[in-house]
Structures are given as C-alpha cells and as structure tokens.
Design a protein around this motif. Structure first.
Motif, PDB file in Angstrom:
ATOM      1  N   ASP A  36       2.958 -56.610  12.399  1.00 52.18           N
ATOM      2  CA  ASP A  36       2.532 -57.837  11.710  1.00 52.18           C
ATOM      3  C   ASP A  36       1.293 -58.342  12.437  1.00 52.18           C
ATOM      4  O   ASP A  36       1.310 -58.519  13.655  1.00 52.18           O
ATOM      5  CB  ASP A  36       3.651 -58.876  11.735  1.00 52.18           C
ATOM      6  N   ARG A  71      12.623 -58.638   9.209  1.00 50.26           N
ATOM      7  CA  ARG A  71      11.440 -58.564   8.359  1.00 50.26           C
ATOM      8  C   ARG A  71      10.734 -59.899   8.363  1.00 50.26           C
ATOM      9  O   ARG A  71      11.374 -60.952   8.339  1.00 50.26           O
ATOM     10  CB  ARG A  71      11.821 -58.208   6.921  1.00 50.26           C
ATOM     11  N   CYS A  73       9.096 -62.980   6.873  1.00 45.66           N
ATOM     12  CA  CYS A  73       9.262 -63.687   5.589  1.00 45.66           C
ATOM     13  C   CYS A  73       7.919 -64.026   4.956  1.00 45.66           C
ATOM     14  O   CYS A  73       7.839 -64.261   3.767  1.00 45.66           O
ATOM     15  CB  CYS A  73      10.085 -64.951   5.787  1.00 45.66           C
ATOM     16  N   GLN A  75       3.886 -63.119   3.900  1.00 43.25           N
ATOM     17  CA  GLN A  75       3.252 -61.941   3.304  1.00 43.25           C
ATOM     18  C   GLN A  75       1.793 -61.835   3.733  1.00 43.25           C
ATOM     19  O   GLN A  75       1.164 -62.836   4.080  1.00 43.25           O
ATOM     20  CB  GLN A  75       3.296 -62.045   1.775  1.00 43.25           C
ATOM     21  N   VAL A  76       1.253 -60.622   3.663  1.00 47.42           N
ATOM     22  CA  VAL A  76      -0.179 -60.424   3.897  1.00 47.42           C
ATOM     23  C   VAL A  76      -0.941 -61.332   2.940  1.00 47.42           C
ATOM     24  O   VAL A  76      -0.614 -61.419   1.757  1.00 47.42           O
ATOM     25  CB  VAL A  76      -0.578 -58.952   3.691  1.00 47.42           C
ATOM     26  N   ASP A  78      -1.052 -64.627   3.368  1.00 45.69           N
ATOM     27  CA  ASP A  78      -0.612 -65.992   3.636  1.00 45.69           C
ATOM     28  C   ASP A  78      -1.434 -66.572   4.783  1.00 45.69           C
ATOM     29  O   ASP A  78      -1.851 -65.853   5.694  1.00 45.69           O
ATOM     30  CB  ASP A  78       0.870 -66.027   4.023  1.00 45.69           C
ATOM     31  N   ASN A  97      -3.863 -57.327   6.726  1.00 50.17           N
ATOM     32  CA  ASN A  97      -3.340 -55.970   6.621  1.00 50.17           C
ATOM     33  C   ASN A  97      -4.173 -54.947   7.387  1.00 50.17           C
ATOM     34  O   ASN A  97      -3.844 -53.776   7.394  1.00 50.17           O
ATOM     35  CB  ASN A  97      -3.214 -55.545   5.153  1.00 50.17           C
TER      36      ASN A  97
END
Length: 121
Positions: A36, A71, A73, A75-76, A78, A97
């Motif tokens: 991440d 995982r 919560c 997302q790419v 955000d 990303n």
C-alpha cells in the motif's frame, strides 16, 4: 528478497523528497504490487518529522485495517487532508498505484521493462 516478500507492506513517501525522487517509490511499488503506497505532500525525505500527524494517521489506519481483515479499506485514488498538530500545516495524503506521472517517469518505467522484463522495478 522483494520477490518473496509475503508480509503486508506500507510505503509512506514524501512527495517533495529531494533525494529519493518519486520514480524510486514508483519502482518499489511496481516491484511489490501488494504494498500500500501513501504519498504525503508537503513532505520530503523525513515525513515522520515533517508531517508526523499525517504519518500517524496513515500508520494507524493501515495497522487497523491489517488487524481487522488484512486488507486496506481505502482504495487507490483516495485522498484526504490532515492538519499537522506540530507545524499547523495541512498535509495531503494520497493512495497511489505506482504508475508513472511525468514523461521522465514513463521513460524510466519503459526502460526498465525493456531491460529487465515486466516484473522488474
């Protein structure tokens, strides 16, 4: 060793880092796709000193998500803003990303794919 890394990875990067420029972080993210990748701005080489509130927020969210289910919560793409309690500055936090953003970064990514193959940094 990066190819066999099985542990969760949290990358926290200062966008204005003068020594480890963005393409190095992008290379690492592409090499460790399960990582991440958080980018802080304004923050440089030592984001934990320059934007401690934002770093604490990122680490707390990330660790909480890993403990809850393994995982992220978020997302790419955000992003959010954190006010640093020490400096009083607003810091932008973005989840990326690792894709190149500038022409130079795209050339670098293409060169590495050409020389080292698709799985290379």
């Amino acid at each position: 060793m990066l190819d066999v890394l099985a542990a969760p990875v949290c990358m926290v990067y200062g966008k204005e880092d003068p020594w480890i420029v963005p393409l190095w972080a992008q290379r690492l993210k592409r090499r460790v796709p399960q990582a991440d990748y958080f980018e802080l701005s304004p923050a440089g080489h030592c984001p934990h000193h320059e934007a401690p509130g934002a770093v604490n927020s990122v680490v707390a969210r990330w660790v909480g998500d890993m403990e809850a289910g393994g995982r992220l919560c978020l997302q790419v793409g955000d992003s959010w803003r954190e006010r640093c309690p020490i400096t009083g500055r607003d810091v932008s936090v973005s989840i990326l990303n690792g894709d190149p953003k500038t022409v130079l970064e795209r050339i670098d990514a293409a060169f590495y794919r050409l020389v080292y193959g698709d799985g290379a940094v």
